[in-house]
Each structure stands twice: as structure tokens, then as C-alpha cells.
Design a protein around this motif. Structure first.
Motif, PDB file in Angstrom:
ATOM      1  N   MET A  19     -59.441  27.877 -51.106  1.00  0.00           N
ATOM      2  CA  MET A  19     -60.416  29.025 -51.611  1.00  0.00           C
ATOM      3  C   MET A  19     -59.895  30.249 -50.927  1.00  0.00           C
ATOM      4  N   ALA A  20     -60.342  31.312 -51.843  1.00  0.00           N
ATOM      5  CA  ALA A  20     -59.550  32.669 -51.247  1.00  0.00           C
ATOM      6  C   ALA A  20     -60.751  33.225 -50.340  1.00  0.00           C
ATOM      7  N   ALA A  21     -59.931  33.784 -49.447  1.00  0.00           N
ATOM      8  CA  ALA A  21     -61.077  34.632 -48.582  1.00  0.00           C
ATOM      9  C   ALA A  21     -61.503  35.919 -48.952  1.00  0.00           C
ATOM     10  N   PRO A  22     -62.666  36.453 -48.879  1.00  0.00           N
ATOM     11  CA  PRO A  22     -63.022  37.863 -49.173  1.00  0.00           C
ATOM     12  C   PRO A  22     -62.064  38.781 -48.941  1.00  0.00           C
ATOM     13  N   ARG A  23     -62.195  39.998 -49.764  1.00  0.00           N
ATOM     14  CA  ARG A  23     -61.277  41.181 -49.374  1.00  0.00           C
ATOM     15  C   ARG A  23     -61.707  41.348 -48.034  1.00  0.00           C
ATOM     16  N   ALA A  24     -60.617  41.685 -47.338  1.00  0.00           N
ATOM     17  CA  ALA A  24     -60.804  42.002 -45.819  1.00  0.00           C
ATOM     18  C   ALA A  24     -60.772  43.506 -45.761  1.00  0.00           C
ATOM     19  N   PRO A  25     -61.406  44.159 -44.721  1.00  0.00           N
ATOM     20  CA  PRO A  25     -61.435  45.576 -44.633  1.00  0.00           C
ATOM     21  C   PRO A  25     -60.242  46.177 -44.418  1.00  0.00           C
ATOM     22  N   TYR A  26     -59.101  45.557 -43.942  1.00  0.00           N
ATOM     23  CA  TYR A  26     -57.758  46.006 -43.617  1.00  0.00           C
ATOM     24  C   TYR A  26     -56.855  45.752 -44.847  1.00  0.00           C
ATOM     25  N   ALA A  27     -57.402  45.459 -45.828  1.00  0.00           N
ATOM     26  CA  ALA A  27     -56.432  45.014 -47.002  1.00  0.00           C
ATOM     27  C   ALA A  27     -56.369  46.472 -47.763  1.00  0.00           C
ATOM     28  N   CYS A  28     -55.338  46.686 -48.599  1.00  0.00           N
ATOM     29  CA  CYS A  28     -55.203  47.579 -49.500  1.00  0.00           C
ATOM     30  C   CYS A  28     -56.104  47.601 -50.508  1.00  0.00           C
ATOM     31  N   ASP A  29     -56.887  48.522 -50.877  1.00  0.00           N
ATOM     32  CA  ASP A  29     -57.903  48.682 -51.827  1.00  0.00           C
ATOM     33  C   ASP A  29     -57.144  49.239 -52.939  1.00  0.00           C
ATOM     34  N   PRO A  30     -57.086  48.791 -54.256  1.00  0.00           N
ATOM     35  CA  PRO A  30     -56.708  49.737 -55.421  1.00  0.00           C
ATOM     36  C   PRO A  30     -57.551  50.812 -55.786  1.00  0.00           C
ATOM     37  N   ASP A  31     -58.746  50.618 -55.706  1.00  0.00           N
ATOM     38  CA  ASP A  31     -59.694  51.895 -55.873  1.00  0.00           C
ATOM     39  C   ASP A  31     -59.413  53.084 -54.987  1.00  0.00           C
ATOM     40  N   PHE A  32     -58.801  52.956 -53.710  1.00  0.00           N
ATOM     41  CA  PHE A  32     -58.611  53.840 -52.813  1.00  0.00           C
ATOM     42  C   PHE A  32     -56.880  54.147 -52.727  1.00  0.00           C
ATOM     43  N   SER A  33     -56.361  53.971 -53.978  1.00  0.00           N
ATOM     44  CA  SER A  33     -54.734  54.038 -53.774  1.00  0.00           C
ATOM     45  C   SER A  33     -54.202  55.679 -53.456  1.00  0.00           C
ATOM     46  N   ARG A  34     -53.276  55.770 -52.952  1.00  0.00           N
ATOM     47  CA  ARG A  34     -53.020  57.414 -52.767  1.00  0.00           C
ATOM     48  C   ARG A  34     -52.341  57.789 -53.954  1.00  0.00           C
ATOM     49  N   GLY A  35     -51.982  57.060 -55.090  1.00  0.00           N
ATOM     50  CA  GLY A  35     -51.707  57.453 -56.421  1.00  0.00           C
ATOM     51  C   GLY A  35     -50.209  57.201 -56.650  1.00  0.00           C
ATOM     52  N   ARG A  36     -49.904  57.840 -57.681  1.00  0.00           N
ATOM     53  CA  ARG A  36     -48.556  57.812 -57.983  1.00  0.00           C
ATOM     54  C   ARG A  36     -47.828  59.332 -57.966  1.00  0.00           C
ATOM     55  N   LEU A  37     -46.476  59.315 -57.747  1.00  0.00           N
ATOM     56  CA  LEU A  37     -45.725  60.672 -57.944  1.00  0.00           C
ATOM     57  C   LEU A  37     -45.958  61.571 -59.033  1.00  0.00           C
ATOM     58  N   PHE A  38     -46.111  60.844 -60.207  1.00  0.00           N
ATOM     59  CA  PHE A  38     -46.224  61.485 -61.457  1.00  0.00           C
ATOM     60  C   PHE A  38     -47.602  61.119 -61.766  1.00  0.00           C
ATOM     61  N   LEU A  39     -48.508  61.997 -62.168  1.00  0.00           N
ATOM     62  CA  LEU A  39     -50.066  61.712 -62.310  1.00  0.00           C
ATOM     63  C   LEU A  39     -50.066  60.941 -63.899  1.00  0.00           C
ATOM     64  N   GLU A  40     -50.880  59.914 -63.750  1.00  0.00           N
ATOM     65  CA  GLU A  40     -51.107  59.162 -65.154  1.00  0.00           C
ATOM     66  C   GLU A  40     -52.420  59.069 -65.177  1.00  0.00           C
ATOM     67  N   PRO A  41     -52.999  58.930 -66.393  1.00  0.00           N
ATOM     68  CA  PRO A  41     -54.495  58.370 -66.651  1.00  0.00           C
ATOM     69  C   PRO A  41     -54.526  57.064 -66.255  1.00  0.00           C
ATOM     70  N   PRO A  42     -55.668  56.699 -65.391  1.00  0.00           N
ATOM     71  CA  PRO A  42     -55.895  55.048 -65.120  1.00  0.00           C
ATOM     72  C   PRO A  42     -55.788  54.153 -66.203  1.00  0.00           C
ATOM     73  N   SER A  43     -55.424  52.977 -66.215  1.00  0.00           N
ATOM     74  CA  SER A  43     -55.751  51.887 -67.118  1.00  0.00           C
ATOM     75  C   SER A  43     -57.065  51.800 -66.994  1.00  0.00           C
ATOM     76  N   ARG A  44     -57.406  51.202 -68.471  1.00  0.00           N
ATOM     77  CA  ARG A  44     -58.854  50.881 -68.568  1.00  0.00           C
ATOM     78  C   ARG A  44     -58.932  49.330 -68.203  1.00  0.00           C
ATOM     79  N   THR A  45     -58.109  48.615 -68.200  1.00  0.00           N
ATOM     80  CA  THR A  45     -57.907  47.145 -68.004  1.00  0.00           C
ATOM     81  C   THR A  45     -57.499  46.497 -66.768  1.00  0.00           C
ATOM     82  N   ARG A  46     -56.795  47.416 -66.079  1.00  0.00           N
ATOM     83  CA  ARG A  46     -55.816  46.821 -65.076  1.00  0.00           C
ATOM     84  C   ARG A  46     -56.081  47.923 -63.714  1.00  0.00           C
TER      85      ARG A  46
END
Length: 398
Positions: free
Chosen positions: A1-28
């Protein structure tokens, strides 16, 4: 069984982004998008004909860089799931970690490093970064795959910091210096080379060790380089073999070896999860940035398991990587890489049109690196075909 997301995990919602700005994906999520880009890359497909230890034509059941990467990803995701980490980022790093390897495994890397020695040498981690940030040409607005900061950081620093805060190189780079490919990209997009990587990167790195240990045993047994009972000289595997023989006294050699490999993977995964739990309990990181600043690896083998695992590596080095037959074949493979590099350097017209010098004047280091990039991208099969095309005699690598 998977553990819940830990506070020390990388959170995709708070990514530092990409070198070249792109619009976010609607599905991923950003990290799922990274993983998909790696899977669909040309470099990833080429891994199916790049060697781990055995040349591509020696048998359908030996590992290639592709099957190894898939196995690393499976182990890494198992670790991430139990530790509450981001599985998509962990999988991205596991699948991308070998993209920079040249043909013929470590033999090809040694040969390319020698060929490029006066121009900075060859480092497969730096080459992976080049693939991900420059050499893939699939998008109209940028070169490379434009992966997230977290993915690029993990690729470069999965084995730990590359330098002190003042830039002094660490570890394997202490003498040779940080490879130019990493230094130059870091100057444009700061990857904080002085800090530790995320736990997702640490999980992918130790999954690579687990996969190498278990699956090189499997391939070595299949190739007849050693037998199951030979592994009794290693205390950890000796205990496992004894347990297998007690449970299955009449088991045939093939299943006996498979049971050993399965048991070893399970044991090492379990030991990493246990040790990581203890280290995290002591460190109490509340964010991924605290992981980066902690000052030590948090996902690791315990000292006792690290010693046992080193015993496996020592056995494989003696009985497999340094086996007379393997050494002879790898020696011939190194010659093929050296021959190709020398011919392309002497006569640029022997290169495919897209790899020849462009209209702008090119320095000697840039030209040598361009040739190195071309060779590093070759599969074993293509390197042999090129050598056949350019030379009268080509080693058979058998």
C-alpha cells in the motif's frame, strides 16, 4: 500500500519550472510530463541496442541499457511508493539516468574519455544532461526536452553534490573538475551543484545499484561465467542460497538462480526502506529544500548492508567484469570507438550530413565534442556498421 505524500517529497504543483516557459498540461503533472518526454525520446529508444555487459547479438535474454532502465524504474517506484515520494519524478530519473552512455558499456565510455581527454574528457552524466538539454531535436521552440528543474537536478546530482558552496569539486570530480557540459549548463540554469538532490533522485540512484547487483548476477549465471554455488563466497548470498536449498532441495539450477535474484532484490529494497525510515526520523526534514540542505544522503544502505553489497560488487568485478572473455571483447569494442573517432576527426566528410561542420567556424574542442556526441549516441549495432563501412577489418566482438 502506498504511503501518503510526505512533506519532504517533491510536489509537482510547486516545481521550479522549466528553462523555456511552456503552458501547463491540462491532463498531466509537470513530472508526469517529464517522464513521458523521456519515454518518447530518440535517445531512450536507442537504449534497446546499447550494451550493459554483453554485446547486443550475444543473446535475447541479456540486459540492455533499456531493460536495465526499466528494471531500475520498477525498483525506484517501489521505494518511492513506500516512502511517500513523487513516483513520476522518481520514474523519470530512473528512465533517464543512462541516456548518456555510449555504445559498448563502460568500454565505450573509457575509449571516448581517452579520445576527448585534451578537450575535457567524456562523462556519461554530463552526456545525459546534453541529451536532455541540447541533443534531442523534437520541439519547434527549443533543443532538448525542456524537463523540469527537479528532473535536471536529479539527473546531475543523484549521487550527491558535485562541489562545495565555493565551487571546489567533490568526489570523483575532485581531480578532473566538474565536466564542462555540466558547468556550462549550470551557468545558464543554476542546479545548485553544491546541495544534495531530492529524495526522488536518491531513490533512483540506489535503485540503480540494486538492479546492477541482482541482474548482473542473473546475466552472469545465464552466460555460464559462474554458478550459483560460486556465490557462497559472499556472506549475504551464501545465506540466501542456504535458505533456498532448505526450502527447495531439488530445485534446478536455473530456478535456483532466479530465486536468488528475486530474494536479493526484495532484501535490498526492504533494507533501504528500513534505513531510510531511520534516517528520516533523525533528520525530520519538513520540505524538499531541507533534504537538499541536510548534508548527507537520506536514502542509503545501512553500514552492514553496504558492506554486504560491496561484497557482491567485488565478486562481480572479479568473476564477470574482469572475466578473460569479457575483457577481450571489451578491448575490441574500445578499439572500434577509437577507430571511429580518429576517422571522423581526420575526415569530417565521413560523418552523416547532419553531423558535419556547419557554416560557422568551429574550434578544435567544439569539433571533437561534436564527434563525441555523435559516437555517444550510437547503438552497439550502428557502431559496428559504421566501422564496417569505414575500415577493411572489424572485430567480431565474440
Amino acid at each position: 500500500m502506498a504511503a501518503p505524500r510526505a512533506p519532504y517529497a517533491c510536489d509537482p504543483d510547486f516545481s521550479r519550472g522549466r528553462l523555456f516557459l511552456e503552458p501547463p498540461s491540462r491532463t498531466r503533472s509537470p513530472f508526469r510530463r517529464d517522464c513521458d518526454r523521456v519515454i518518447h525520446s530518440t535517445a531512450f529508444r536507442r537504449l534497446k541496442h546499447k550494451t550493459q555487459v554483453f554485446i547486443f547479438h550475444e543473446g535475447d535474454h541479456y540486459r540492455t541499457r533499456l531493460t536495465h532502465s526499466l528494471e531500475v524504474a520498477q525498483i525506484a517506484r517501489a521505494l518511492a511508493r513506500q516512502l511517500g515520494l513523487d513516483e513520476d519524478l522518481t520514474e523519470t530519473l530512473a528512465l533517464a539516468h543512462d541516456l548518456g552512455h555510449p555504445p559498448f558499456g563502460h568500454a565505450g565510455e573509457r575509449a571516448l574519455d581517452a579520445c576527448l581527454k585534451v578537450h575535457g574528457g567524456f562523462d556519461h552524466n554530463a552526456q545525459t544532461l546534453r541529451v536532455l538539454t541540447a541533443l534531442e531535436h523534437r520541439y519547434p521552440d527549443f533543443d532538448g526536452l525542456n524537463l523540469s528543474w527537479e528532473a535536471l537536478e536529479g539527473v546531475v546530482k543523484h549521487n550527491g553534490p558535485l562541489c562545495e558552496r565555493d565551487g571546489t569539486p567533490l568526489g570523483g570530480y575532485r581531480e578532473s573538475g566538474i565536466p564542462a557540459g555540466i558547468r556550462e549548463f549550470d551557468a545558464v540554469y543554476d542546479l545548485q551543484l553544491w546541495s544534495f538532490a531530492s529524495l526522488e533522485a536518491q531513490a533512483a540512484a540506489i535503485a540503480d545499484d540494486i538492479a546492477y547487483d541482482a541482474h548482473d548476477i542473473d546475466d552472469g549465471l545465464r552466460a555460464g561465467l559462474f554458478e550459483v554455488d560460486d556465490l557462497k563466497v559472499v556472506p549475504l548470498t551464501a545465506d540466501m542460497i542456504a535458505a533456498i536449498d532448505r526450502a527447495y532441495p531439488s530445485l534446478d539450477e536455473a530456478r535456483r538462480g532466479a530465486e536468488l535474484v528475486r530474494g536479493l532484490i526484495s532484501y535490498l529494497i526492504g533494507s533501504v526502506i528500513s534505513e531510510a525510515g531511520k534516517r528520516l526520523e533523525i533528520a525530520q526534514p519538513r520540505s524538499v529544500d531541507e533534504v537538499r540542505r541536510y548534508g548527507d544522503q537520506l536514502i542509503s544502505f545501512s553500514p552492514a548492508v553496504a558492506e554486504a553489497e560491496a561484497g557482491i560488487k567485488a565478486f562481480l568485478k572479479l568473476r564477470m567484469y574482469r572475466h578473460q572473455w569479457v575483457m577481450r571483447v571489451m578491448g575490441d569494442a574500445e578499439k572500434i570507438v577509437r577507430d571511429l573517432f580518429g576517422r571522423y576527426l581526420d575526415d569530417g566528410q565521413t560523418l552523416p550530413a547532419e553531423w558535419r561542420e556547419g557554416a560557422e567556424p568551429e574550434s578544435a574542442p567544439a569539433r571533437a565534442r561534436r564527434i563525441g556526441n555523435f559516437i555517444a549516441g550510437m547503438t552497439d549495432r550502428f557502431a559496428l556498421m559504421e566501422h564496417h563501412r569505414l575500415f577493411d577489418s572489424t572485430p567480431e566482438l565474440r
